[in-house]
Design an enzyme around this catalytic site. Structure first.
Site, mmCIF file in Angstrom:
data_model
loop_
_atom_site.group_PDB
_atom_site.id
_atom_site.type_symbol
_atom_site.label_atom_id
_atom_site.label_comp_id
_atom_site.label_asym_id
_atom_site.label_seq_id
_atom_site.Cartn_x
_atom_site.Cartn_y
_atom_site.Cartn_z
ATOM 1 N N LYS A 1 0.841 -1.212 0.000
ATOM 2 C CA LYS A 1 0.000 0.000 0.000
ATOM 3 C C LYS A 1 0.875 1.260 0.000
ATOM 4 O O LYS A 1 0.667 2.167 -0.805
ATOM 5 C CB LYS A 1 -0.917 0.015 1.246
ATOM 6 C CG LYS A 1 -1.813 -1.212 1.375
ATOM 7 C CD LYS A 1 -2.703 -1.137 2.602
ATOM 8 C CE LYS A 1 -1.982 -1.205 3.927
ATOM 9 N NZ LYS A 1 -1.306 -2.482 4.207
ATOM 10 N N ARG B 1 -9.988 0.691 8.309
ATOM 11 C CA ARG B 1 -9.574 -0.666 8.678
ATOM 12 C C ARG B 1 -10.628 -1.414 9.461
ATOM 13 O O ARG B 1 -10.387 -2.555 9.861
ATOM 14 C CB ARG B 1 -8.333 -0.576 9.558
ATOM 15 C CG ARG B 1 -7.028 -0.672 8.821
ATOM 16 C CD ARG B 1 -5.942 -0.316 9.821
ATOM 17 N NE ARG B 1 -4.787 -1.125 9.682
ATOM 18 C CZ ARG B 1 -3.652 -0.692 9.139
ATOM 19 N NH1 ARG B 1 -3.552 0.504 8.659
ATOM 20 N NH2 ARG B 1 -2.618 -1.491 9.086
ATOM 21 N N ARG C 1 12.066 -4.846 5.371
ATOM 22 C CA ARG C 1 11.837 -3.425 5.054
ATOM 23 C C ARG C 1 12.700 -2.500 5.915
ATOM 24 O O ARG C 1 12.863 -2.714 7.105
ATOM 25 C CB ARG C 1 10.368 -3.106 5.296
ATOM 26 C CG ARG C 1 10.050 -1.626 5.227
ATOM 27 C CD ARG C 1 8.582 -1.339 5.234
ATOM 28 N NE ARG C 1 7.862 -1.957 6.317
ATOM 29 C CZ ARG C 1 6.550 -2.002 6.401
ATOM 30 N NH1 ARG C 1 5.808 -1.494 5.436
ATOM 31 N NH2 ARG C 1 5.962 -2.566 7.416
ATOM 32 N N ARG D 1 11.099 -0.383 11.468
ATOM 33 C CA ARG D 1 9.958 -0.173 12.368
ATOM 34 C C ARG D 1 9.964 -1.194 13.502
ATOM 35 O O ARG D 1 10.242 -2.377 13.271
ATOM 36 C CB ARG D 1 8.652 -0.317 11.565
ATOM 37 C CG ARG D 1 8.297 0.941 10.814
ATOM 38 C CD ARG D 1 7.176 0.788 9.828
ATOM 39 N NE ARG D 1 6.026 0.032 10.283
ATOM 40 C CZ ARG D 1 4.935 -0.148 9.542
ATOM 41 N NH1 ARG D 1 4.848 0.387 8.344
ATOM 42 N NH2 ARG D 1 3.927 -0.851 9.997
ATOM 43 N N ARG E 1 -0.743 -8.539 13.222
ATOM 44 C CA ARG E 1 -1.289 -7.549 12.285
ATOM 45 C C ARG E 1 -2.107 -8.245 11.196
ATOM 46 O O ARG E 1 -3.144 -7.738 10.763
ATOM 47 C CB ARG E 1 -0.151 -6.724 11.669
ATOM 48 C CG ARG E 1 0.392 -5.688 12.662
ATOM 49 C CD ARG E 1 1.788 -5.226 12.340
ATOM 50 N NE ARG E 1 1.965 -4.654 11.029
ATOM 51 C CZ ARG E 1 3.160 -4.437 10.461
ATOM 52 N NH1 ARG E 1 4.268 -4.743 11.110
ATOM 53 N NH2 ARG E 1 3.240 -3.921 9.264
HETATM 54 P P1 AP5 Z 1 4.856 -1.540 1.888
HETATM 55 O O1 AP5 Z 1 4.503 -0.787 0.653
HETATM 56 O O2 AP5 Z 1 5.544 -0.780 2.971
HETATM 57 O O3 AP5 Z 1 3.566 -2.326 2.430
HETATM 58 P P2 AP5 Z 1 2.286 -1.808 3.185
HETATM 59 O O4 AP5 Z 1 1.107 -2.507 2.598
HETATM 60 O O5 AP5 Z 1 2.243 -0.304 3.201
HETATM 61 O O6 AP5 Z 1 2.610 -2.430 4.590
HETATM 62 P P3 AP5 Z 1 2.560 -1.862 6.058
HETATM 63 O O7 AP5 Z 1 3.314 -2.832 6.894
HETATM 64 O O8 AP5 Z 1 3.019 -0.430 6.119
HETATM 65 O O9 AP5 Z 1 1.043 -1.966 6.341
HETATM 66 P P4 AP5 Z 1 0.360 -2.025 7.684
HETATM 67 O O10 AP5 Z 1 -1.028 -1.879 7.229
HETATM 68 O O11 AP5 Z 1 0.652 -3.197 8.526
HETATM 69 O O12 AP5 Z 1 1.048 -0.818 8.491
HETATM 70 P P5 AP5 Z 1 0.566 0.664 8.826
HETATM 71 O O13 AP5 Z 1 1.752 1.523 8.849
HETATM 72 O O14 AP5 Z 1 -0.587 1.065 7.987
HETATM 73 O O15 AP5 Z 1 5.754 -2.793 1.450
HETATM 74 C C1 AP5 Z 1 6.349 -3.637 2.425
HETATM 75 C C2 AP5 Z 1 7.764 -4.032 1.962
HETATM 76 O O16 AP5 Z 1 7.658 -4.858 0.799
HETATM 77 C C3 AP5 Z 1 8.648 -2.836 1.578
HETATM 78 O O17 AP5 Z 1 9.969 -3.051 2.020
HETATM 79 C C4 AP5 Z 1 8.590 -2.785 0.053
HETATM 80 O O18 AP5 Z 1 9.818 -2.318 -0.487
HETATM 81 C C5 AP5 Z 1 8.336 -4.245 -0.313
HETATM 82 N N1 AP5 Z 1 7.438 -4.372 -1.461
HETATM 83 C C6 AP5 Z 1 6.324 -3.621 -1.719
HETATM 84 N N2 AP5 Z 1 5.763 -4.022 -2.889
HETATM 85 C C7 AP5 Z 1 6.534 -5.059 -3.352
HETATM 86 C C8 AP5 Z 1 6.475 -5.890 -4.520
HETATM 87 N N3 AP5 Z 1 5.491 -5.749 -5.434
HETATM 88 N N4 AP5 Z 1 7.432 -6.833 -4.654
HETATM 89 C C9 AP5 Z 1 8.437 -6.997 -3.729
HETATM 90 N N5 AP5 Z 1 8.543 -6.221 -2.612
HETATM 91 C C10 AP5 Z 1 7.602 -5.260 -2.433
HETATM 92 O O19 AP5 Z 1 -0.013 0.443 10.306
HETATM 93 C C11 AP5 Z 1 0.848 0.166 11.389
HETATM 94 C C12 AP5 Z 1 0.043 0.113 12.680
HETATM 95 O O20 AP5 Z 1 -0.583 1.412 12.914
HETATM 96 C C13 AP5 Z 1 -1.124 -0.875 12.705
HETATM 97 O O21 AP5 Z 1 -0.690 -2.185 13.083
HETATM 98 C C14 AP5 Z 1 -2.033 -0.221 13.755
HETATM 99 O O22 AP5 Z 1 -1.556 -0.457 15.073
HETATM 100 C C15 AP5 Z 1 -1.882 1.253 13.464
HETATM 101 N N6 AP5 Z 1 -2.864 1.764 12.489
HETATM 102 C C16 AP5 Z 1 -2.589 2.301 11.266
HETATM 103 N N7 AP5 Z 1 -3.720 2.659 10.645
HETATM 104 C C17 AP5 Z 1 -4.739 2.334 11.485
HETATM 105 C C18 AP5 Z 1 -6.152 2.428 11.371
HETATM 106 N N8 AP5 Z 1 -6.750 2.942 10.256
HETATM 107 N N9 AP5 Z 1 -6.900 1.995 12.416
HETATM 108 C C19 AP5 Z 1 -6.331 1.512 13.521
HETATM 109 N N10 AP5 Z 1 -4.993 1.356 13.690
HETATM 110 C C20 AP5 Z 1 -4.202 1.778 12.668
#
Ligand code: AP5
Length: 215
Positions: free
Chosen positions: A13, A88, A127, A161, A172
């Site tokens: 994402k 979410r 990552r 992270r 997660r």
């Molecule tokens: P990346 O693009 O970083 O993936 P992502 O889907 O953004 O993954 P996240 O881990 O950031 O998602 P998340 O939803 O768990 O975390 P968030 O920060 O939102 O890609 C991942 C890796 O793979 C990278 O190294 C990239 O280079 C590689 N990659 C990408 N695409 C690729 C491809 N096609 N091929 C190969 N490699 C690839 O949330 C974190 C925490 O915040 C949550 O656990 C929760 O506690 C809180 N939180 C956030 N939003 C909310 C909400 N709306 N409600 C409640 N709690 C929330």
């Protein structure tokens, strides 16, 4: 155009939102990034979020929906938004409808990144980001051109992270399955979900999303 990028942790994402932002001048609203900034700044929101995030659990709905409403108020109505990691839960999806309607905005698409869960742990645990400009990298899939030097700003400092460890990633994913995947039918009923294969290369996934958006 306002869109949601939906998919489990590590689906890509953030990676895809960043590419769309650069190419189309859209604004990326990542609740994860905003919460991490709040944790680092030690704000009231950050204090509420820190332990939950480190455990891989969701932060309360009213906290994240409040942040999103405030951010949208800072934007012009002509600026398209990519919602990255929000909504979410069903309650967040309901709040987003209200937040958008109050501001005269319309949700065009929900892009569902479909991925093989087994690959996600490898993606997430590999990552890292530039500590100065935030550019994202991966131990295998996206290394800096010169080892140890950020391609974008030249910094030699990088960070990982605290929630990017295997145990937290599993929690997660469970949260995603239990609370986030069930909101897809809300958007399917509106005919705005577009499923994109998230297992290709970053460039291929980007191309597939571009194809959806240009229709
Ligand atoms: P990346 O693009 O970083 O993936 P992502 O889907 O953004 O993954 P996240 O881990 O950031 O998602 P998340 O939803 O768990 O975390 P968030 O920060 O939102 O890609 C991942 C890796 O793979 C990278 O190294 C990239 O280079 C590689 N990659 C990408 N695409 C690729 C491809 N096609 N091929 C190969 N490699 C690839 O949330 C974190 C925490 O915040 C949550 O656990 C929760 O506690 C809180 N939180 C956030 N939003 C909310 C909400 N709306 N409600 C409640 N709690 C929330």
């Amino acid at each position: 155009m306002d869109i949601i990028l939906l998919g489990p942790p590590g689906a890509g994402k953030g990676t895809q939102a960043s590419l769309l932002k650069d190419e189309h001048g859209m604004v990326q609203l990542s609740t994860g990034d905003m919460l991490r900034a709040a944790v680092n700044a030690g704000t009231e929101v950050g204090l509420k979020a820190k332990a939950l995030m480190e455990a891989g659990e969701l932060v309360p709905d009213e906290v994240v929906s409040g942040i999103i409403g405030d951010k949208l108020d800072e934007l012009g109505s002509e600026q398209g938004v990519i919602f990255d990691g929000y909504p979410r839960t069903a309650a967040q999806a309901e709040s987003l409808d209200e937040i958008l309607a109050e501001r005269g905005r319309v949700l065009s698409y929900v892009i569902e990144l479909s991925v093989d869960e087994d690959a996600l742990v490898e993606r997430i645990t590999g990552r890292f980001t530039c500590a100065k400009c935030g550019e994202g990298y991966h131990d295998i899939f996206k290394q800096p051109a010169v080892a140890g030097v950020c391609d974008v700003c030249g910094s030699t400092e990088f960070k990982r992270r605290p929630d990017d460890n295997e145990e937290t990633v599993r929690t997660r994913m469970q949260e995603y399955r239990a609370k986030t995947a069930p909101i897809l039918p809300i958007y399917e009923a509106r005919g705005i979900v577009r499923k994109v294969d998230g297992m290709g290369s970053m460039a291929d996934v980007h191309e597939a999303i571009e194809a959806v958006l240009s229709l």
